[in-house]
Scaffold this motif. Structure first.
Motif, PDB file in Angstrom:
ATOM      1  N   ALA A 151       0.850  -1.181   0.000  1.00 21.89           N
ATOM      2  CA  ALA A 151       0.000   0.000   0.000  1.00 21.89           C
ATOM      3  C   ALA A 151       0.889   1.235   0.000  1.00 21.89           C
ATOM      4  O   ALA A 151       1.965   1.248   0.622  1.00 21.89           O
ATOM      5  N   ALA A 152       0.477   2.274  -0.693  1.00 20.97           N
ATOM      6  CA  ALA A 152       1.313   3.467  -0.847  1.00 20.97           C
ATOM      7  C   ALA A 152       1.686   4.100   0.492  1.00 20.97           C
ATOM      8  O   ALA A 152       2.724   4.762   0.600  1.00 20.97           O
ATOM      9  N   TRP A 153       0.858   3.882   1.519  1.00 18.51           N
ATOM     10  CA  TRP A 153       1.150   4.466   2.830  1.00 18.51           C
ATOM     11  C   TRP A 153       2.086   3.590   3.674  1.00 18.51           C
ATOM     12  O   TRP A 153       2.569   4.014   4.735  1.00 18.51           O
ATOM     13  N   GLU A 155       5.086   2.729   4.608  1.00 18.04           N
ATOM     14  CA  GLU A 155       6.466   3.185   4.505  1.00 18.04           C
ATOM     15  C   GLU A 155       7.460   2.128   4.978  1.00 18.04           C
ATOM     16  O   GLU A 155       8.583   2.051   4.462  1.00 18.04           O
ATOM     17  N   ALA A 156       7.071   1.302   5.936  1.00  9.99           N
ATOM     18  CA  ALA A 156       8.001   0.279   6.428  1.00  9.99           C
ATOM     19  C   ALA A 156       8.369  -0.693   5.318  1.00  9.99           C
ATOM     20  O   ALA A 156       9.551  -0.988   5.097  1.00  9.99           O
ATOM     21  N   SER A 157       7.367  -1.189   4.603  1.00 11.52           N
ATOM     22  CA  SER A 157       7.632  -2.135   3.516  1.00 11.52           C
ATOM     23  C   SER A 157       8.365  -1.469   2.368  1.00 11.52           C
ATOM     24  O   SER A 157       9.343  -2.017   1.834  1.00 11.52           O
ATOM     25  N   LEU A 158       7.920  -0.278   1.982  1.00 13.19           N
ATOM     26  CA  LEU A 158       8.565   0.416   0.872  1.00 13.19           C
ATOM     27  C   LEU A 158       9.982   0.845   1.243  1.00 13.19           C
ATOM     28  O   LEU A 158      10.868   0.902   0.379  1.00 13.19           O
ATOM     29  N   GLY A 159      10.211   1.114   2.526  1.00 13.91           N
ATOM     30  CA  GLY A 159      11.556   1.458   2.980  1.00 13.91           C
ATOM     31  C   GLY A 159      12.517   0.290   2.837  1.00 13.91           C
ATOM     32  O   GLY A 159      13.674   0.463   2.442  1.00 13.91           O
ATOM     33  N   VAL A 160      12.042  -0.914   3.158  1.00 10.43           N
ATOM     34  CA  VAL A 160      12.853  -2.109   2.947  1.00 10.43           C
ATOM     35  C   VAL A 160      13.187  -2.249   1.460  1.00 10.43           C
ATOM     36  O   VAL A 160      14.329  -2.528   1.087  1.00 10.43           O
ATOM     37  N   SER A 161      12.175  -2.048   0.616  1.00 13.17           N
ATOM     38  CA  SER A 161      12.398  -2.166  -0.825  1.00 13.17           C
ATOM     39  C   SER A 161      13.458  -1.175  -1.298  1.00 13.17           C
ATOM     40  O   SER A 161      14.388  -1.540  -2.034  1.00 13.17           O
ATOM     41  N   ARG A 162      13.346   0.079  -0.888  1.00  7.79           N
ATOM     42  CA  ARG A 162      14.325   1.093  -1.305  1.00  7.79           C
ATOM     43  C   ARG A 162      15.731   0.726  -0.842  1.00  7.79           C
ATOM     44  O   ARG A 162      16.708   0.884  -1.572  1.00  7.79           O
ATOM     45  N   SER A 163      15.824   0.236   0.397  1.00  6.98           N
ATOM     46  CA  SER A 163      17.142  -0.063   0.958  1.00  6.98           C
ATOM     47  C   SER A 163      17.836  -1.197   0.213  1.00  6.98           C
ATOM     48  O   SER A 163      19.067  -1.305   0.247  1.00  6.98           O
ATOM     49  N   LEU A 164      17.059  -2.045  -0.471  1.00  9.43           N
ATOM     50  CA  LEU A 164      17.639  -3.155  -1.221  1.00  9.43           C
ATOM     51  C   LEU A 164      17.821  -2.840  -2.706  1.00  9.43           C
ATOM     52  O   LEU A 164      18.352  -3.663  -3.444  1.00  9.43           O
ATOM     53  N   GLY A 165      17.392  -1.657  -3.122  1.00  4.89           N
ATOM     54  CA  GLY A 165      17.602  -1.246  -4.507  1.00  4.89           C
ATOM     55  C   GLY A 165      16.410  -1.379  -5.425  1.00  4.89           C
ATOM     56  O   GLY A 165      16.527  -1.157  -6.632  1.00  4.89           O
ATOM     57  N   LEU A 168      10.683   1.966  -8.304  1.00  3.57           N
ATOM     58  CA  LEU A 168       9.232   2.089  -8.434  1.00  3.57           C
ATOM     59  C   LEU A 168       8.789   1.557  -9.791  1.00  3.57           C
ATOM     60  O   LEU A 168       9.451   1.783 -10.802  1.00  3.57           O
ATOM     61  N   ASN A 169       7.643   0.875  -9.796  1.00  2.00           N
ATOM     62  CA  ASN A 169       7.208   0.208 -11.026  1.00  2.00           C
ATOM     63  C   ASN A 169       5.710   0.397 -11.258  1.00  2.00           C
ATOM     64  O   ASN A 169       5.015  -0.521 -11.689  1.00  2.00           O
ATOM     65  N   GLY A 170       5.232   1.617 -10.961  1.00  2.00           N
ATOM     66  CA  GLY A 170       3.835   1.932 -11.240  1.00  2.00           C
ATOM     67  C   GLY A 170       2.904   1.665 -10.068  1.00  2.00           C
ATOM     68  O   GLY A 170       3.279   1.032  -9.085  1.00  2.00           O
ATOM     69  N   THR A 171       1.684   2.165 -10.184  1.00  2.00           N
ATOM     70  CA  THR A 171       0.677   1.986  -9.147  1.00  2.00           C
ATOM     71  C   THR A 171      -0.617   1.444  -9.748  1.00  2.00           C
ATOM     72  O   THR A 171      -0.869   1.609 -10.945  1.00  2.00           O
ATOM     73  N   THR A 172      -1.399   0.811  -8.893  1.00  2.00           N
ATOM     74  CA  THR A 172      -2.745   0.387  -9.258  1.00  2.00           C
ATOM     75  C   THR A 172      -3.651   0.653  -8.064  1.00  2.00           C
ATOM     76  O   THR A 172      -3.182   0.921  -6.955  1.00  2.00           O
ATOM     77  N   ARG A 173      -4.965   0.596  -8.296  1.00  5.74           N
ATOM     78  CA  ARG A 173      -5.938   0.699  -7.207  1.00  5.74           C
ATOM     79  C   ARG A 173      -6.497  -0.694  -6.952  1.00  5.74           C
ATOM     80  O   ARG A 173      -6.790  -1.434  -7.881  1.00  5.74           O
ATOM     81  N   LYS A 174      -6.627  -1.034  -5.661  1.00  3.39           N
ATOM     82  CA  LYS A 174      -7.041  -2.383  -5.307  1.00  3.39           C
ATOM     83  C   LYS A 174      -8.010  -2.350  -4.135  1.00  3.39           C
ATOM     84  O   LYS A 174      -7.864  -1.528  -3.220  1.00  3.39           O
ATOM     85  N   ALA A 175      -8.990  -3.248  -4.181  1.00  3.53           N
ATOM     86  CA  ALA A 175      -9.893  -3.394  -3.047  1.00  3.53           C
ATOM     87  C   ALA A 175      -9.077  -3.803  -1.824  1.00  3.53           C
ATOM     88  O   ALA A 175      -8.241  -4.704  -1.881  1.00  3.53           O
ATOM     89  N   TRP A 176      -9.319  -3.125  -0.706  1.00  8.70           N
ATOM     90  CA  TRP A 176      -8.544  -3.317   0.518  1.00  8.70           C
ATOM     91  C   TRP A 176      -9.538  -3.479   1.659  1.00  8.70           C
ATOM     92  O   TRP A 176      -9.919  -2.523   2.305  1.00  8.70           O
ATOM     93  N   GLY A 177      -9.975  -4.717   1.856  1.00  7.81           N
ATOM     94  CA  GLY A 177     -11.059  -4.910   2.796  1.00  7.81           C
ATOM     95  C   GLY A 177     -12.313  -4.268   2.233  1.00  7.81           C
ATOM     96  O   GLY A 177     -12.760  -4.587   1.129  1.00  7.81           O
ATOM     97  N   LYS A 179     -12.402  -0.972   1.688  1.00  9.08           N
ATOM     98  CA  LYS A 179     -11.963   0.289   1.095  1.00  9.08           C
ATOM     99  C   LYS A 179     -11.192   0.030  -0.193  1.00  9.08           C
ATOM    100  O   LYS A 179     -11.073  -1.094  -0.650  1.00  9.08           O
ATOM    101  N   VAL A 180     -10.671   1.095  -0.764  1.00 10.04           N
ATOM    102  CA  VAL A 180      -9.795   1.003  -1.925  1.00 10.04           C
ATOM    103  C   VAL A 180      -8.495   1.718  -1.579  1.00 10.04           C
ATOM    104  O   VAL A 180      -8.510   2.806  -1.002  1.00 10.04           O
ATOM    105  N   GLU A 181      -7.365   1.085  -1.901  1.00  8.63           N
ATOM    106  CA  GLU A 181      -6.066   1.678  -1.633  1.00  8.63           C
ATOM    107  C   GLU A 181      -5.254   1.759  -2.923  1.00  8.63           C
ATOM    108  O   GLU A 181      -5.466   0.984  -3.864  1.00  8.63           O
ATOM    109  N   THR A 182      -4.310   2.699  -2.944  1.00  8.97           N
ATOM    110  CA  THR A 182      -3.335   2.757  -4.030  1.00  8.97           C
ATOM    111  C   THR A 182      -2.197   1.813  -3.705  1.00  8.97           C
ATOM    112  O   THR A 182      -1.612   1.868  -2.617  1.00  8.97           O
ATOM    113  N   LEU A 183      -1.903   0.926  -4.637  1.00 13.01           N
ATOM    114  CA  LEU A 183      -0.865  -0.073  -4.450  1.00 13.01           C
ATOM    115  C   LEU A 183       0.381   0.352  -5.222  1.00 13.01           C
ATOM    116  O   LEU A 183       0.308   0.643  -6.417  1.00 13.01           O
ATOM    117  N   GLN A 184       1.508   0.421  -4.522  1.00 12.78           N
ATOM    118  CA  GLN A 184       2.780   0.766  -5.158  1.00 12.78           C
ATOM    119  C   GLN A 184       3.535  -0.516  -5.515  1.00 12.78           C
ATOM    120  O   GLN A 184       3.834  -1.338  -4.651  1.00 12.78           O
TER     121      GLN A 184
END
Length: 215
Positions: A151-153, A155-165, A168-177, A179-184
């Motif tokens: 999920a775009a918010w 930061e913990a998961s995306l921070g791990v991704s950045r630290s490993l190199g 970013l590869n685009g975003t999509t919208r996905k049902a989240w329970g 709600k709807v979230e932006t998926l990075q």
């Protein structure tokens, strides 16, 4: 004599890092996995999972997790596989790191996802376990791409991704329970991978690779 490992050789796969041991979750490991999940994974108002399985009542959480582990195992084929690797730290089950692929022989691409119980978060263990499966995918399986998403918010998961190199590869919208979230989406290759300064130890790879028809 026929053994479970000779029937299902994935059970013998073990990835070892300086602080962690990663190995496929067996039926005997499921109670420890359920206990780890019940101890808490995230804040109540921020669920990082598109399917809110962590919000199930205790009497439903265990059966739901067991069904998921059994389903991934039952549906594992060379064309479409997901390995659910339990994470052990100091002898304790602390989370799960999955790695999977569809049409790996042609696409040479793996995807990953994970969770850690809250009491061990913030120590760099999430980065270490992700690095472990990426090292295995690139150096042992011959993968050319590793993908992940959050999920775009988150930061913990995306921070791990950045630290490993990861890039970013685009975003999509996905049902989240409900709600709807932006998926990075993020993407990593051997060229962009920021390798750790430790060596991954792998046991049981050859039988696992043969079982998955990865040669």
């Amino acid at each position: 004599m026929t053994t479970m490992s000779s029937i299902w050789p994935l059970f013998d796969l073990t990835l070892t890092t300086p602080r962690l041991e990663l190995r496929p979750i067996t039926d005997q490991d499921i109670p420890a996995a359920v206990d780890a999940a019940r101890s808490g994974i995230h804040q109540p108002d921020r669920n990082p999972f598109s399917t809110p399985w962590t919000e199930l009542p205790d009497d439903e959480l265990g059966p739901n997790m067991a069904r998921w582990y059994w389903r991934c195992r039952a549906e594992c084929t060379p064309e479409n596989w997901t390995l659910l690797l339990g994470i052990w730290h100091d002898g304790q089950f602390i989370g799960c790191q999955d790695v999977g692929a569809k049409d790996f022989a042609a696409r040479k691409t793996v995807s990953t996802g994970s969770w850690l119980k809250q009491s061990v978060q913030g120590r760099g263990l999430g980065k270490e376990m992700r690095a472990a499966v990426v090292l295995w995918a690139f150096d042992w399986l011959g993968a050319e791409v590793a993908e992940s998403e959050a999920a775009a918010w988150n930061e913990a998961s995306l921070g791990v991704s950045r630290s490993l190199g990861y890039e970013l590869n685009g975003t999509t919208r996905k049902a989240w329970g409900t709600k709807v979230e932006t998926l990075q989406h993020v993407r990593l290759t051997p060229d962009t991978f920021k390798r750790p300064d430790w060596e991954l130890k792998v046991e049981g790879h050859e039988a696992a690779a043969k079982f998955l028809k990865v040669t």
